[in-house]
Design a protein around this motif. Sequence first.
Motif, PDB file in Angstrom:
ATOM      1  N   THR B  72       8.952   3.235   3.715  1.00 16.98           N
ATOM      2  CA  THR B  72       8.752   2.048   2.899  1.00 16.98           C
ATOM      3  C   THR B  72       7.927   1.012   3.652  1.00 16.98           C
ATOM      4  O   THR B  72       8.029   0.882   4.875  1.00 16.98           O
ATOM      5  N   LEU B  73       7.123   0.299   2.887  1.00 13.81           N
ATOM      6  CA  LEU B  73       6.419  -0.888   3.349  1.00 13.81           C
ATOM      7  C   LEU B  73       7.040  -2.063   2.605  1.00 13.81           C
ATOM      8  O   LEU B  73       7.126  -2.029   1.378  1.00 13.81           O
ATOM      9  N   THR B  74       7.449  -3.077   3.343  1.00 10.11           N
ATOM     10  CA  THR B  74       8.050  -4.255   2.735  1.00 10.11           C
ATOM     11  C   THR B  74       7.248  -5.496   3.096  1.00 10.11           C
ATOM     12  O   THR B  74       6.863  -5.682   4.254  1.00 10.11           O
ATOM     13  N   ILE B  75       6.989  -6.316   2.083  1.00  8.54           N
ATOM     14  CA  ILE B  75       6.417  -7.632   2.291  1.00  8.54           C
ATOM     15  C   ILE B  75       7.532  -8.611   1.966  1.00  8.54           C
ATOM     16  O   ILE B  75       7.991  -8.667   0.814  1.00  8.54           O
ATOM     17  N   SER B  76       7.986  -9.359   2.941  1.00 12.24           N
ATOM     18  CA  SER B  76       9.217 -10.136   2.760  1.00 12.24           C
ATOM     19  C   SER B  76       9.036 -11.316   1.810  1.00 12.24           C
ATOM     20  O   SER B  76       9.953 -11.668   1.068  1.00 12.24           O
ATOM     21  N   SER B  77       7.864 -11.933   1.851  1.00 10.47           N
ATOM     22  CA  SER B  77       7.579 -13.065   0.974  1.00 10.47           C
ATOM     23  C   SER B  77       6.092 -13.027   0.653  1.00 10.47           C
ATOM     24  O   SER B  77       5.263 -13.426   1.466  1.00 10.47           O
ATOM     25  N   LEU B  78       5.767 -12.539  -0.532  1.00  8.64           N
ATOM     26  CA  LEU B  78       4.370 -12.267  -0.909  1.00  8.64           C
ATOM     27  C   LEU B  78       3.541 -13.550  -0.879  1.00  8.64           C
ATOM     28  O   LEU B  78       3.948 -14.584  -1.442  1.00  8.64           O
ATOM     29  N   GLN B  79       2.397 -13.481  -0.240  1.00  4.92           N
ATOM     30  CA  GLN B  79       1.474 -14.603  -0.163  1.00  4.92           C
ATOM     31  C   GLN B  79       0.226 -14.324  -1.003  1.00  4.92           C
ATOM     32  O   GLN B  79      -0.063 -13.163  -1.303  1.00  4.92           O
ATOM     33  N   PRO B  80      -0.515 -15.371  -1.390  1.00  2.53           N
ATOM     34  CA  PRO B  80      -1.696 -15.154  -2.246  1.00  2.53           C
ATOM     35  C   PRO B  80      -2.685 -14.147  -1.659  1.00  2.53           C
ATOM     36  O   PRO B  80      -3.304 -13.386  -2.402  1.00  2.53           O
ATOM     37  N   GLU B  81      -2.810 -14.127  -0.358  1.00  2.00           N
ATOM     38  CA  GLU B  81      -3.783 -13.226   0.278  1.00  2.00           C
ATOM     39  C   GLU B  81      -3.291 -11.775   0.352  1.00  2.00           C
ATOM     40  O   GLU B  81      -4.018 -10.896   0.817  1.00  2.00           O
ATOM     41  N   ASP B  82      -2.059 -11.528  -0.097  1.00  2.00           N
ATOM     42  CA  ASP B  82      -1.500 -10.168  -0.030  1.00  2.00           C
ATOM     43  C   ASP B  82      -1.783  -9.340  -1.273  1.00  2.00           C
ATOM     44  O   ASP B  82      -1.440  -8.153  -1.312  1.00  2.00           O
ATOM     45  N   PHE B  83      -2.384  -9.944  -2.279  1.00  2.51           N
ATOM     46  CA  PHE B  83      -2.704  -9.177  -3.484  1.00  2.51           C
ATOM     47  C   PHE B  83      -3.863  -8.245  -3.149  1.00  2.51           C
ATOM     48  O   PHE B  83      -4.967  -8.674  -2.825  1.00  2.51           O
ATOM     49  N   ALA B  84      -3.558  -6.935  -3.191  1.00  2.97           N
ATOM     50  CA  ALA B  84      -4.463  -5.915  -2.681  1.00  2.97           C
ATOM     51  C   ALA B  84      -3.899  -4.548  -3.045  1.00  2.97           C
ATOM     52  O   ALA B  84      -2.861  -4.451  -3.711  1.00  2.97           O
ATOM     53  N   THR B  85      -4.589  -3.504  -2.607  1.00  4.00           N
ATOM     54  CA  THR B  85      -4.083  -2.142  -2.748  1.00  4.00           C
ATOM     55  C   THR B  85      -3.603  -1.654  -1.383  1.00  4.00           C
ATOM     56  O   THR B  85      -4.277  -1.895  -0.369  1.00  4.00           O
ATOM     57  N   TYR B  86      -2.465  -0.994  -1.380  1.00  2.00           N
ATOM     58  CA  TYR B  86      -1.854  -0.528  -0.144  1.00  2.00           C
ATOM     59  C   TYR B  86      -1.810   1.007  -0.133  1.00  2.00           C
ATOM     60  O   TYR B  86      -1.435   1.635  -1.123  1.00  2.00           O
ATOM     61  N   TYR B  87      -2.211   1.572   0.995  1.00  4.10           N
ATOM     62  CA  TYR B  87      -2.248   3.023   1.162  1.00  4.10           C
ATOM     63  C   TYR B  87      -1.385   3.436   2.359  1.00  4.10           C
ATOM     64  O   TYR B  87      -1.424   2.783   3.413  1.00  4.10           O
ATOM     65  N   CYS B  88      -0.659   4.532   2.189  1.00  2.62           N
ATOM     66  CA  CYS B  88      -0.035   5.152   3.349  1.00  2.62           C
ATOM     67  C   CYS B  88      -0.916   6.317   3.804  1.00  2.62           C
ATOM     68  O   CYS B  88      -1.777   6.799   3.050  1.00  2.62           O
ATOM     69  N   GLN B  89      -0.727   6.757   5.039  1.00  7.19           N
ATOM     70  CA  GLN B  89      -1.522   7.850   5.605  1.00  7.19           C
ATOM     71  C   GLN B  89      -0.669   8.574   6.633  1.00  7.19           C
ATOM     72  O   GLN B  89      -0.078   7.942   7.508  1.00  7.19           O
ATOM     73  N   GLN B  90      -0.602   9.884   6.529  1.00  2.75           N
ATOM     74  CA  GLN B  90       0.145  10.643   7.530  1.00  2.75           C
ATOM     75  C   GLN B  90      -0.793  11.055   8.661  1.00  2.75           C
ATOM     76  O   GLN B  90      -1.941  11.438   8.429  1.00  2.75           O
ATOM     77  N   SER B  91      -0.304  10.954   9.882  1.00  4.53           N
ATOM     78  CA  SER B  91      -1.097  11.354  11.046  1.00  4.53           C
ATOM     79  C   SER B  91      -0.335  12.417  11.854  1.00  4.53           C
ATOM     80  O   SER B  91      -0.525  12.546  13.068  1.00  4.53           O
ATOM     81  N   TYR B  92       0.508  13.186  11.164  1.00  2.00           N
ATOM     82  CA  TYR B  92       1.275  14.254  11.815  1.00  2.00           C
ATOM     83  C   TYR B  92       0.416  15.488  12.041  1.00  2.00           C
ATOM     84  O   TYR B  92       0.560  16.180  13.053  1.00  2.00           O
ATOM     85  N   SER B  93      -0.469  15.776  11.084  1.00  2.00           N
ATOM     86  CA  SER B  93      -1.312  16.955  11.202  1.00  2.00           C
ATOM     87  C   SER B  93      -2.605  16.742  10.444  1.00  2.00           C
ATOM     88  O   SER B  93      -2.701  15.848   9.598  1.00  2.00           O
TER      89      SER B  93
END
Lengths: 118, 107
Positions: B72-93
């Motif tokens: 999980t990714l958590t943003i504790s208190s959303l700010q105006p500059e946080d409106f965006a797209t968020y991506y996860c990425q695995q670096s295991y292999s």
Amino acid sequence: QVQLQESGPGLVKPSETLSLTCAVSGYSISSGYYWGWIRQPPGKGLEWIGSIYHSGSTYYNPSLKSRVTISVDTSKNQFSLKLSSVTAADTAVYYCARLSSGWEFDYWGQGTLVTVSS
Amino acid sequence: DIQMTQSPSSLSASVGDRVTITCRASQSISSYLNWYQQKPGKAPKLLIYAASSLQSGVPSRFSGSGSGTDFTLTISSLQPEDFATYYCQQSYSTPPEFGPGTKVDIK
């Protein structure tokens, strides 16, 4: 401060070869880390293309491997991407980036849009 | 190849809200999970690496947790500059797959 800058043609004809270069400043490629290319079609997600070490060791995405060549020029502190036999599906913003020790992408170029069209 | 999924695909939130985004891997990737923020017309920016380590310069309202297959990714208190797209990425292999993204917009 590490900076990366992509350069190359913004328009490529179908069936031709896409060629891009990433110039690195603020860090010597010869000092280590892998360096990679990632692309993003308009309005879509991120796709890793491949990565290279300063020694020339490479990893490629299996989905693109037959068409991709990534090379490095340590004397110019840059690395390059060639993607052959392009189609409209290869239209995307192409990013270069540094892979940190855990293979996270910690520094990115600004990206360059490459359109495949006749 | 390891496949990554994210939920939700989009969400609407207000400034000050607590926001949680989930990423799931198709097999265990230990803690080899990274999070990025991307704003329109800009390159992605690394926020969290190794599941829970905050990248230098990233505000502390961002945090990551999880291991194995669920993160999980958590943003504790959303700010105006946080409106965006968020991506996860695995670096295991290789290939280091990205998730499909979660777009956070203004409610």
